[in-house]
Design an enzyme around this catalytic site. Structure first.
Site, short mmCIF file in Angstrom:
data_model
loop_
_atom_site.label_atom_id
_atom_site.label_comp_id
_atom_site.label_asym_id
_atom_site.label_seq_id
_atom_site.Cartn_x
_atom_site.Cartn_y
_atom_site.Cartn_z
N CYS A 1 -14.57 0.54 62.14
CA CYS A 1 -15.13 -0.03 60.91
C CYS A 1 -16.13 0.92 60.26
CB CYS A 1 -15.78 -1.37 61.28
SG CYS A 1 -16.93 -2.03 60.08
N CYS B 1 -19.62 -0.47 59.62
CA CYS B 1 -20.32 -0.60 60.91
C CYS B 1 -20.96 0.72 61.30
CB CYS B 1 -19.36 -1.05 62.01
SG CYS B 1 -18.55 -2.64 61.70
#
Length: 105
Positions: free
Chosen positions: A29, A32
């Site tokens: 991600c 993230c």
């Protein structure tokens, strides 16, 4: 002091004492990865007031389902085991700290 990785089986224990920010995300991600440095700084600078843990949602879907995580990163703010607030998506360090401050004092 690095951010502690937690799993479905250790999540409750990791979030039940003090003030904890739990980041639910995944290795692939991009947002993230963008939020990681801010969380690492908070974990380092605020370690006496705030703990930061991270949970990989790909390998720990039970916790993600329990908290209705549909998008990552999702930050869950806990105070003594009680969910105080939920934040979805990338947030700058200042915003994360601002959310935390509302619940710490």
């Amino acid at each position: 002091m690095s951010i502690k990785d937690v799993t479905d089986s250790t999540f409750v224990q990791a979030t039940e004492k003090g003030f904890v920010i739990a980041e639910l995300g995944a290795a692939w991600c991009a947002p993230c990865k963008m939020i990681a440095p801010a969380l690492e700084e908070i974990n380092e600078d605020q370690h006496n007031r705030i703990s930061v843990v991270q949970l990989d949602v790909d390998n720990n879907q039970e916790t993600a389902q329990k908290y209705g995580v549909m998008s990552i990163p999702t930050l869950l703010f806990f105070k003594d085991g009680e969910l105080m607030e939920k934040s979805v998506g990338f947030q700058p360090k200042e915003e994360i700290l601002s959310i935390a401050q509302k619940h710490i004092s």
